[in-house]
Design a protein around this motif. Structure first.
Motif, PDB file in Angstrom:
ATOM      1  N   PRO A 386       1.255  -1.118   0.019  1.00 59.60           N
ATOM      2  CA  PRO A 386      -0.551   0.433  -0.429  1.00 59.60           C
ATOM      3  C   PRO A 386       0.970   1.645   0.398  1.00 59.60           C
ATOM      4  CG  PRO A 386      -0.798  -1.565   1.385  1.00 59.60           C
ATOM      5  CD  PRO A 386       0.439  -2.080   0.984  1.00 59.60           C
ATOM      6  N   GLU A 387       1.677   1.249   0.675  1.00 63.14           N
ATOM      7  CA  GLU A 387       3.135   2.644   0.663  1.00 63.14           C
ATOM      8  C   GLU A 387       3.372   3.347  -0.324  1.00 63.14           C
ATOM      9  OE1 GLU A 387       3.249  -0.152   2.681  1.00 63.14           O
ATOM     10  OE2 GLU A 387       2.524   0.490   4.439  1.00 63.14           O
ATOM     11  N   PHE A 388       4.066   1.766  -1.430  1.00 61.04           N
ATOM     12  CA  PHE A 388       4.135   2.111  -2.407  1.00 61.04           C
ATOM     13  C   PHE A 388       3.519   2.619  -3.420  1.00 61.04           C
ATOM     14  CE2 PHE A 388       4.931   0.736  -7.374  1.00 61.04           C
ATOM     15  CZ  PHE A 388       6.411   1.511  -7.445  1.00 61.04           C
ATOM     16  N   ILE A 389       1.709   2.122  -3.488  1.00 62.51           N
ATOM     17  CA  ILE A 389       1.082   2.280  -4.786  1.00 62.51           C
ATOM     18  C   ILE A 389       0.580   4.025  -4.324  1.00 62.51           C
ATOM     19  CG2 ILE A 389      -1.473   2.022  -5.075  1.00 62.51           C
ATOM     20  CD1 ILE A 389      -0.387  -1.022  -4.560  1.00 62.51           C
ATOM     21  N   GLU A 390       0.841   4.333  -2.843  1.00 61.90           N
ATOM     22  CA  GLU A 390      -0.223   5.429  -2.344  1.00 61.90           C
ATOM     23  C   GLU A 390       1.383   6.501  -3.286  1.00 61.90           C
ATOM     24  OE1 GLU A 390       0.129   7.044   2.043  1.00 61.90           O
ATOM     25  OE2 GLU A 390      -0.789   5.896   1.312  1.00 61.90           O
ATOM     26  N   GLY A 396       2.485  11.319 -10.106  1.00 58.03           N
ATOM     27  CA  GLY A 396       0.989  11.678 -10.336  1.00 58.03           C
ATOM     28  C   GLY A 396       1.113  11.249 -12.390  1.00 58.03           C
ATOM     29  N   PRO A 397       1.366   9.703 -12.173  1.00 59.25           N
ATOM     30  CA  PRO A 397       1.717   9.533 -13.102  1.00 59.25           C
ATOM     31  C   PRO A 397       0.581   9.533 -14.511  1.00 59.25           C
ATOM     32  CG  PRO A 397       1.902   7.472 -12.053  1.00 59.25           C
ATOM     33  CD  PRO A 397       1.333   9.088 -11.404  1.00 59.25           C
ATOM     34  N   GLU A 398       0.605   9.607 -16.009  1.00 62.87           N
ATOM     35  CA  GLU A 398      -1.062   9.046 -16.538  1.00 62.87           C
ATOM     36  C   GLU A 398      -1.119   7.976 -16.602  1.00 62.87           C
ATOM     37  OE1 GLU A 398      -2.996  11.194 -18.706  1.00 62.87           O
ATOM     38  OE2 GLU A 398      -1.734  12.849 -17.188  1.00 62.87           O
ATOM     39  N   LYS A 399       0.332   6.814 -16.990  1.00 62.06           N
ATOM     40  CA  LYS A 399      -0.512   5.651 -16.554  1.00 62.06           C
ATOM     41  C   LYS A 399       0.840   4.655 -16.110  1.00 62.06           C
ATOM     42  CE  LYS A 399      -0.991   5.651 -21.714  1.00 62.06           C
ATOM     43  NZ  LYS A 399      -0.466   6.864 -21.881  1.00 62.06           N
ATOM     44  N   ILE A 400       0.590   3.550 -15.559  1.00 62.43           N
ATOM     45  CA  ILE A 400       1.161   3.234 -14.538  1.00 62.43           C
ATOM     46  C   ILE A 400       1.059   1.489 -15.365  1.00 62.43           C
ATOM     47  CG2 ILE A 400       0.804   1.493 -12.235  1.00 62.43           C
ATOM     48  CD1 ILE A 400      -0.623   4.411 -11.326  1.00 62.43           C
ATOM     49  N   VAL A 401       2.255   0.569 -15.416  1.00 61.52           N
ATOM     50  CA  VAL A 401       1.846  -0.132 -16.405  1.00 61.52           C
ATOM     51  C   VAL A 401       2.432  -1.519 -15.069  1.00 61.52           C
ATOM     52  CG1 VAL A 401       2.756  -1.476 -18.394  1.00 61.52           C
ATOM     53  CG2 VAL A 401       2.639   0.677 -18.443  1.00 61.52           C
ATOM     54  N   TYR A 402       1.879  -2.443 -15.681  1.00 65.75           N
ATOM     55  CA  TYR A 402       1.904  -3.582 -14.357  1.00 65.75           C
ATOM     56  C   TYR A 402       1.675  -4.950 -14.827  1.00 65.75           C
ATOM     57  CZ  TYR A 402       0.918  -5.845  -9.246  1.00 65.75           C
ATOM     58  OH  TYR A 402       1.097  -6.364  -8.418  1.00 65.75           O
ATOM     59  N   ILE A 403       3.730  -5.034 -14.546  1.00 66.93           N
ATOM     60  CA  ILE A 403       3.659  -7.037 -15.127  1.00 66.93           C
ATOM     61  C   ILE A 403       3.958  -7.352 -13.756  1.00 66.93           C
ATOM     62  CG2 ILE A 403       5.031  -8.185 -16.676  1.00 66.93           C
ATOM     63  CD1 ILE A 403       6.410  -5.105 -17.717  1.00 66.93           C
ATOM     64  N   SER A 404       3.159  -8.760 -13.744  1.00 64.40           N
ATOM     65  CA  SER A 404       3.142  -9.284 -12.807  1.00 64.40           C
ATOM     66  C   SER A 404       2.804 -11.100 -12.612  1.00 64.40           C
ATOM     67  CB  SER A 404       1.429  -9.612 -12.347  1.00 64.40           C
ATOM     68  OG  SER A 404       1.171 -10.175 -11.047  1.00 64.40           O
ATOM     69  N   CYS A 405       3.747 -12.012 -12.310  1.00 67.90           N
ATOM     70  CA  CYS A 405       3.798 -13.036 -12.549  1.00 67.90           C
ATOM     71  C   CYS A 405       2.651 -13.944 -11.153  1.00 67.90           C
ATOM     72  CB  CYS A 405       5.109 -13.077 -12.300  1.00 67.90           C
ATOM     73  SG  CYS A 405       6.375 -12.695 -10.516  1.00 67.90           S
ATOM     74  N   ASN A 406       1.902 -13.091 -10.793  1.00 69.11           N
ATOM     75  CA  ASN A 406       0.969 -13.997  -9.885  1.00 69.11           C
ATOM     76  C   ASN A 406       0.306 -12.813 -10.137  1.00 69.11           C
ATOM     77  OD1 ASN A 406      -0.971 -14.595  -7.503  1.00 69.11           O
ATOM     78  ND2 ASN A 406       1.008 -14.654  -6.189  1.00 69.11           N
ATOM     79  N   PRO A 407      -1.402 -13.339 -10.761  1.00 67.63           N
ATOM     80  CA  PRO A 407      -1.980 -12.743 -10.753  1.00 67.63           C
ATOM     81  C   PRO A 407      -3.317 -12.220 -10.121  1.00 67.63           C
ATOM     82  CG  PRO A 407      -2.489 -14.508 -12.359  1.00 67.63           C
ATOM     83  CD  PRO A 407      -1.183 -14.468 -11.633  1.00 67.63           C
ATOM     84  N   ALA A 408      -3.311 -12.470  -8.517  1.00 69.65           N
ATOM     85  CA  ALA A 408      -3.709 -13.019  -7.203  1.00 69.65           C
ATOM     86  C   ALA A 408      -3.773 -11.606  -7.195  1.00 69.65           C
ATOM     87  CB  ALA A 408      -3.805 -13.959  -6.514  1.00 69.65           C
ATOM     88  N   MET A 410      -1.879  -9.220  -8.682  1.00 77.65           N
ATOM     89  CA  MET A 410      -2.011  -8.257  -9.102  1.00 77.65           C
ATOM     90  C   MET A 410      -3.624  -7.902  -8.957  1.00 77.65           C
ATOM     91  SD  MET A 410      -2.151  -8.347 -13.590  1.00 77.65           S
ATOM     92  CE  MET A 410      -1.177  -7.389 -14.288  1.00 77.65           C
ATOM     93  N   VAL A 411      -4.428  -8.457  -9.207  1.00 81.29           N
ATOM     94  CA  VAL A 411      -5.792  -8.099  -8.697  1.00 81.29           C
ATOM     95  C   VAL A 411      -6.335  -7.428  -7.943  1.00 81.29           C
ATOM     96  CG1 VAL A 411      -7.985  -9.004  -8.635  1.00 81.29           C
ATOM     97  CG2 VAL A 411      -6.754 -10.053 -10.648  1.00 81.29           C
ATOM     98  N   ARG A 412      -5.495  -7.836  -6.453  1.00 84.14           N
ATOM     99  CA  ARG A 412      -5.585  -7.554  -5.499  1.00 84.14           C
ATOM    100  C   ARG A 412      -4.737  -5.387  -5.502  1.00 84.14           C
ATOM    101  NH1 ARG A 412      -1.463  -9.038  -0.975  1.00 84.14           N
ATOM    102  NH2 ARG A 412      -0.208  -7.617  -2.319  1.00 84.14           N
ATOM    103  N   ASP A 413      -4.116  -5.843  -6.544  1.00 85.45           N
ATOM    104  CA  ASP A 413      -3.206  -4.169  -6.145  1.00 85.45           C
ATOM    105  C   ASP A 413      -4.026  -3.003  -7.352  1.00 85.45           C
ATOM    106  OD1 ASP A 413      -1.365  -5.438  -4.436  1.00 85.45           O
ATOM    107  OD2 ASP A 413       0.676  -5.522  -6.243  1.00 85.45           O
ATOM    108  N   LEU A 445      -2.624   0.762 -16.102  1.00 81.45           N
ATOM    109  CA  LEU A 445      -3.766   1.760 -14.836  1.00 81.45           C
ATOM    110  C   LEU A 445      -3.341   2.944 -16.049  1.00 81.45           C
ATOM    111  CD1 LEU A 445      -2.439   0.218 -11.950  1.00 81.45           C
ATOM    112  CD2 LEU A 445      -5.325   0.355 -12.653  1.00 81.45           C
ATOM    113  N   LYS A 446      -5.089   3.728 -16.351  1.00 79.28           N
ATOM    114  CA  LYS A 446      -4.925   5.213 -16.892  1.00 79.28           C
ATOM    115  C   LYS A 446      -5.527   5.989 -15.697  1.00 79.28           C
ATOM    116  CE  LYS A 446      -5.018   4.317 -21.941  1.00 79.28           C
ATOM    117  NZ  LYS A 446      -5.277   3.512 -22.598  1.00 79.28           N
ATOM    118  N   LYS A 447      -5.017   7.416 -15.393  1.00 74.76           N
ATOM    119  CA  LYS A 447      -5.984   7.973 -15.059  1.00 74.76           C
ATOM    120  C   LYS A 447      -7.003   8.479 -15.407  1.00 74.76           C
ATOM    121  CE  LYS A 447      -3.099  11.494 -12.951  1.00 74.76           C
ATOM    122  NZ  LYS A 447      -1.871  13.210 -13.297  1.00 74.76           N
TER     123      LYS A 447
END
Ligand code: SAH
Length: 448
Positions: A386-390, A396-408, A410-413, A445-447
């Motif tokens: 949560p600290e990282f995400i906050e 203020g990024p326009e986009k966050i590109v999430y590459i994940s090796c664990n979709p569980a 990933m979906v939570r985040d 993810l887009k703003k």
């Protein structure tokens, strides 16, 4: 239901670990190596409160999706626990994992792409890390049977580059000929615990790492010389692991012969890789994964880009020439040194990497007033904090590109980013690990 009882089961699903799922007398039963649509007579191995484990005793009705070669070794060892399922069905299984997770999170409207197939279905791994033990009086390499430290000797590792298998067997024979004792886990004696071999498909360079109990032993010089003569070998490293532990690598590496890195390439960027640095293991699929992520980022020349959980900087350095600045962070120090050296090696002067935990570095950068345009994240299985995400959102990024090796995770985040003002409408699974249940996925993810 009791241990050792034989029951007839109809398999209705595959668990995320790739086990057949059946329901019997109110319990969920996980059946090793069984596929949906099959009816099996199974022996109950273990009974818990709500579930049980079983293994097939007799196949009553077989799935048309089953591959009928004798893959027992690989299935048992867990090295390739989906190897009995046809490849196109493996891809469907991986997509379905993501669909199921989204359903559970009440996000059914998110589109899930077809799983991007790997160019190679077997022999794709650029790294083989295998235990060395004594079996019936002889030094053997192989893999541990599932949930045990019982070594099954192997000569073909199936998912690994055949050139790596050849090297592993050559090293095994050198250790045998020189009577080097294999590690004896019970008495914490002997010498060689693991062999770790990396090979670059692009350059053909091979690194051999001997993971040993002692820093030196009588046969070491001779063994090193012989290993250095194996075709393709450019590095021989000793990794010292004196601990009683299941962790494979010790903290210290010693160069025995050759270079202390191997060189690989992704696209037209060269990468030097140190023994302890993470490097994506599916060489031919990695550039396709990155391209998917980079396309989704729609980068612009003025962009400030973050490469979080950077490893040796593979993602950031792949985009550096198209943006204003890249900053990255990674917790393994040698990997960060590799990342910065790799920037120089490729004539890139606008990418900089620092050592530290992403969840600590990102809040510092945010507090310093950093503004970003695109953030790439590629965390380990436990996902983001949560600290990282906050902190990421604060920049203020326009986009966050999430590459994940664990979709569980990933979906939570992704849900947490959604609450913080970002939105996503699609996840694309990518098969980085054919023959195994592991799922890699990309989402942007887009703003709002
Ligand atoms: N993006 C890279 C590496 C991805 S693997 C690539 O594609 O090759 C994930 C990386 O995250 C590993 O290198 C691991 O060492 C690193 N890591 C794990 N926990 C971390 C943390 N808390 N902070 C920063 N990096 C971390």
């Amino acid at each position: 239901m009791q241990k050792n009882e034989i029951v007839e089961l109809e398999i209705t699903d595959l668990s995320y670990e790739g086990m057949g799922v059946a329901h019997h007398e109110g319990l969920t039963v996980f059946v090793n190596n069984a596929l949906p649509g099959e009816i099996v007579k199974a022996r109950i191995l273990k009974v818990k409160k709500n579930f049980a484990f079983a293994k097939i005793e007799e196949m009553v009705k077989e799935s048309p999706d089953r591959i009928k070669v004798d893959l027992r070794q690989w299935v048992q060892t867990g090295l390739a626990s989906l190897a009995h399922l046809k490849y196109d069905k493996q891809l469907e299984f991986k997509r379905q994992q993501v669909v199921n997770l989204l359903q559970k999170a009440h996000m059914d409207d998110v589109e899930v792409g077809q799983t991007l197939a790997s160019p190679e279905e077997v022999g794709y791994r650029n790294k083989g890390q295998v235990p060395v033990r004594n079996v019936n009086g002889q030094l053997e390499i192989g893999f541990f049977r599932r949930h045990s430290h019982d070594l099954m000797p192997l000569t073909n590792f199936f998912t690994t580059d055949p050139e790596i298998d050849r090297t592993l067997l050559a090293v095994r024979d050198i250790l045998r000929a020189n009577k080097v004792p294999a590690y004896d886990e019970k008495n914490h004696k002997g010498e060689v615990r693991y062999l770790d071999v990396r090979r670059s498909k692009a350059t053909g360079e091979i690194m051999v790492i001997l993971v040993t109990l002692d820093k030196d032993f009588p046969q070491l010089a001779k063994v090193t010389e012989e290993i250095s003569k194996i075709d393709g070998v450019t590095s021989v490293i000793l990794n010292h692991n004196p601990q009683k532990t299941n962790v494979i690598l010790g903290k210290k590496d010693y160069l025995l012969w050759g270079k202390d890195y191997i060189t690989d390439k992704i696209g037209d960027i060269k990468f030097k890789i140190s023994p302890q640095s993470f490097f994506q293991i599916n060489s031919l699929q990695t550039p396709r994964l990155y391209q998917l992520a980079i396309d989704k980022a729609e980068l612009k020349p003025d962009d400030v880009v973050i490469d979080a959980y950077s490893g040796i900087g593979t993602i950031g350095l792949s985009v550096a020439k198209h943006v204003k600045e890249v900053r990255g962070m990674e917790v393994v120090k040698p990997a960060v040194e590799d990342a910065n050296n790799n920037a120089t090696l490729n004539g890139i002067d606008n990418a900089h990497y620092v050592v530290g935990k992403a969840e600590e570095i990102m809040p510092k950068w945010a507090a310093d007033g950093l503004k970003t345009d695109v953030i790439f994240v590629d965390p380990p299985r436990k996902g983001l904090t949560p600290e990282f995400i906050e902190a990421a959102v604060k920049t203020g990024p326009e986009k966050i590109v999430y590459i994940s090796c664990n979709p569980a995770t990933m979906v939570r985040d992704l849900e947490q980013f959604k609450e913080a003002g970002y939105d996503f409408d699609r996840i694309d699974p990518v098969d980085m690990f054919p023959q195994t249940p592991h799922v890699e996925a990309v989402s942007v993810l887009k703003k709002k």
